[in-house]
Design a protein around this motif. Structure first.
Motif, mmCIF file in Angstrom:
data_model
loop_
_atom_site.group_PDB
_atom_site.id
_atom_site.type_symbol
_atom_site.label_atom_id
_atom_site.label_comp_id
_atom_site.label_asym_id
_atom_site.label_seq_id
_atom_site.Cartn_x
_atom_site.Cartn_y
_atom_site.Cartn_z
ATOM 1 N N PRO A 125 -11.323 -4.315 2.810
ATOM 2 C CA PRO A 125 -10.391 -4.235 3.942
ATOM 3 C C PRO A 125 -10.053 -2.787 4.310
ATOM 4 N N GLY A 126 -10.113 -2.519 5.603
ATOM 5 C CA GLY A 126 -9.772 -1.200 6.112
ATOM 6 C C GLY A 126 -10.826 -0.146 5.849
ATOM 7 N N GLN A 127 -11.932 -0.531 5.182
ATOM 8 C CA GLN A 127 -12.950 0.436 4.819
ATOM 9 C C GLN A 127 -14.307 0.112 5.442
ATOM 10 N N LEU A 128 -14.860 -1.026 4.993
ATOM 11 C CA LEU A 128 -16.261 -1.277 5.310
ATOM 12 C C LEU A 128 -16.549 -2.770 5.245
ATOM 13 N N GLU A 129 -17.427 -3.224 6.148
ATOM 14 C CA GLU A 129 -18.005 -4.563 6.046
ATOM 15 C C GLU A 129 -19.510 -4.377 5.881
ATOM 16 N N LEU A 130 -20.062 -5.010 4.841
ATOM 17 C CA LEU A 130 -21.489 -4.872 4.559
ATOM 18 C C LEU A 130 -22.077 -6.263 4.376
ATOM 19 N N LYS A 131 -23.166 -6.533 5.093
ATOM 20 C CA LYS A 131 -23.789 -7.853 5.060
ATOM 21 C C LYS A 131 -25.140 -7.754 4.353
ATOM 22 N N ASP B 46 -56.673 -11.293 -11.647
ATOM 23 C CA ASP B 46 -56.446 -12.731 -11.756
ATOM 24 C C ASP B 46 -55.070 -13.071 -11.215
ATOM 25 N N SER B 47 -54.850 -14.348 -10.977
ATOM 26 C CA SER B 47 -53.591 -14.816 -10.403
ATOM 27 C C SER B 47 -52.519 -14.926 -11.486
ATOM 28 N N PHE B 48 -51.263 -14.783 -11.082
ATOM 29 C CA PHE B 48 -50.156 -14.931 -12.034
ATOM 30 C C PHE B 48 -48.882 -15.315 -11.286
ATOM 31 N N PRO B 49 -47.953 -15.976 -11.998
ATOM 32 C CA PRO B 49 -46.660 -16.294 -11.378
ATOM 33 C C PRO B 49 -45.780 -15.047 -11.355
ATOM 34 N N ALA B 50 -44.952 -14.922 -10.336
ATOM 35 C CA ALA B 50 -44.071 -13.748 -10.249
ATOM 36 C C ALA B 50 -42.852 -14.071 -9.388
ATOM 37 N N GLN B 51 -41.865 -13.211 -9.510
ATOM 38 C CA GLN B 51 -40.675 -13.250 -8.652
ATOM 39 C C GLN B 51 -40.342 -11.830 -8.227
ATOM 40 N N ILE B 52 -39.608 -11.737 -7.126
ATOM 41 C CA ILE B 52 -39.090 -10.462 -6.608
ATOM 42 C C ILE B 52 -37.607 -10.638 -6.349
ATOM 43 N N GLY B 53 -36.830 -9.617 -6.704
ATOM 44 C CA GLY B 53 -35.407 -9.634 -6.365
ATOM 45 C C GLY B 53 -34.820 -8.235 -6.452
ATOM 46 N N TRP B 54 -33.575 -8.126 -6.029
ATOM 47 C CA TRP B 54 -32.848 -6.851 -6.099
ATOM 48 C C TRP B 54 -31.500 -7.081 -6.764
ATOM 49 N N HIS B 55 -31.084 -6.089 -7.541
ATOM 50 C CA HIS B 55 -29.843 -6.213 -8.311
ATOM 51 C C HIS B 55 -28.914 -5.026 -7.980
ATOM 52 N N PRO B 56 -28.203 -5.108 -6.840
ATOM 53 C CA PRO B 56 -27.262 -4.040 -6.504
ATOM 54 C C PRO B 56 -25.934 -4.213 -7.229
ATOM 55 N N TRP B 57 -25.366 -3.079 -7.619
ATOM 56 C CA TRP B 57 -24.014 -3.041 -8.209
ATOM 57 C C TRP B 57 -23.084 -2.387 -7.185
ATOM 58 N N PHE B 58 -22.455 -3.214 -6.354
ATOM 59 C CA PHE B 58 -21.516 -2.681 -5.360
ATOM 60 C C PHE B 58 -20.170 -2.409 -6.029
ATOM 61 N N HIS B 59 -19.572 -1.273 -5.691
ATOM 62 C CA HIS B 59 -18.218 -1.002 -6.194
ATOM 63 C C HIS B 59 -17.285 -2.139 -5.809
ATOM 64 N N ARG B 60 -16.528 -2.625 -6.767
ATOM 65 C CA ARG B 60 -15.535 -3.654 -6.441
ATOM 66 C C ARG B 60 -14.445 -3.087 -5.532
ATOM 67 N N ASN B 61 -14.075 -1.841 -5.777
ATOM 68 C CA ASN B 61 -12.940 -1.248 -5.066
ATOM 69 C C ASN B 61 -13.397 -0.015 -4.291
ATOM 70 N N LEU B 62 -13.053 0.027 -3.010
ATOM 71 C CA LEU B 62 -13.285 1.221 -2.185
ATOM 72 C C LEU B 62 -11.972 1.576 -1.507
ATOM 73 N N GLY B 63 -11.557 2.823 -1.651
ATOM 74 C CA GLY B 63 -10.340 3.277 -0.977
ATOM 75 C C GLY B 63 -9.114 2.471 -1.342
ATOM 76 N N GLY B 64 -9.066 1.973 -2.589
ATOM 77 C CA GLY B 64 -7.899 1.211 -3.040
ATOM 78 C C GLY B 64 -7.948 -0.264 -2.692
ATOM 79 N N GLN B 65 -9.044 -0.706 -2.043
ATOM 80 C CA GLN B 65 -9.135 -2.106 -1.622
ATOM 81 C C GLN B 65 -10.246 -2.825 -2.380
ATOM 82 N N ASP B 66 -9.930 -3.976 -2.963
ATOM 83 C CA ASP B 66 -10.951 -4.789 -3.621
ATOM 84 C C ASP B 66 -11.797 -5.534 -2.592
#
Length: 262
Positions: free
Chosen positions: A202-208, A134-154
């Motif tokens: 900064p100085g590490q990575l750009e992720l889109k 039978d039919s039903f309402p639903a949603q899809i999503g993703w919940h990533p936890w990216f490190h705030r700090n990489l290599g000393g940079q926020d």
């Protein structure tokens, strides 16, 4: 068919998939640097068959009011699949397909399929929900936890939403759309041309983070991590903006993370 951890590699990128832990992405290493917060509850988990909070755990399913367990009292949060077992359907060097059968406490039978595809400079996640009976309402999503700090940079967040969902005292959207406000956030934003959020260490990575969907929740109230969550509707969306899954019409969504080293 098993629920053993899966490791995919492409160039200097490596992703781990954990079917036995709610079908989550356990980690993403780029050039040896882990970008996701580690731990049983972290990484990046699928939010399905709903995203964020449902008010009081109740939603209207046709003419029936359904009650979900209050796992974030007074609300129900982030779906049931992250607490369930997933199975591996197929794996090759750069792609894994895992599945989860919807069931109790969710009132409908159905199947979730999650396709994880890694290239040297991107990770694409595609999820679909199929209804069996039978039919039903639903949603899809993703919940990533990216490190705030990489290599000393926020991390720096850059995105241009068309609006922000006004958040009530109960953490749920009031239904009003307001001009985007400065953070910190635990808020839902509208991006009608598709989700497009850039994280720069900064100085590490750009992720889109991109998606054709128009909703994104940004959560950055925690010291260790920042979450950018593309989803098919806003929090409490099973009540306010239901997407119907029918036996003929599944619900599908995709998000892609693409990166470059700085």
């Amino acid at each position: 068919m098993s629920n053993e951890d899966i490791t995919l590699t492409a160039g200097d990128a490596e992703v781990s998939v954990r079917p036995g832990n709610g079908g989550r992405i356990g980690g993403l290493r780029i050039g040896g640097t882990e970008v996701l917060r580690q731990g049983e509850r972290y990484g990046c988990f699928p939010m399905v068959p709903w995203c964020g909070r449902i008010r009081d755990g109740r939603f209207l399913d046709g003419a029936t009011v359904r009650q979900m367990p209050l796992n974030s009292p007074p609300h129900a949060i982030h779906g049931t699949a992250r607490d369930g077992a997933w199975r591996t359907a197929r794996v090759d060097a750069h792609e894994a397909v895992i599945t989860h059968d919807l069931g109790d406490p969710w009132p409908h039978r159905g199947r979730v399929t999650h396709v994880v595809t890694l290239t040297e400079d991107s990770l694409t996640l595609t999820m679909s929900v199929e209804a069996y009976d039978d039919s039903f309402p639903a949603q899809i999503g993703w919940h990533p936890w990216f490190h705030r700090n990489l290599g000393g940079q926020d991390v720096r967040l850059d995105f241009t939403p068309a609006w922000q969902e006004e958040r009530g005292a109960d953490h749920l959207p009031t239904g009003n759309r307001v001009d985007p406000k400065p953070g910190p956030w635990d808020d839902c934003f509208g991006m009608p041309d598709g989700v497009d959020v850039t994280l720069t260490w900064p100085g590490q990575l750009e992720l889109k983070v991109t998606s054709r969907e128009e909703w994104v929740v940004v959560y950055d109230e925690q010291a260790e991590a920042v979450c950018v969550e593309p989803q098919t509707g806003p929090p409490n969306g099973l009540n306010t903006l239901p997407r119907l899954v029918t036996p003929l019409e599944p619900l599908e969504a995709t998000t892609t993370w693409s990166w470059r080293r700085l």
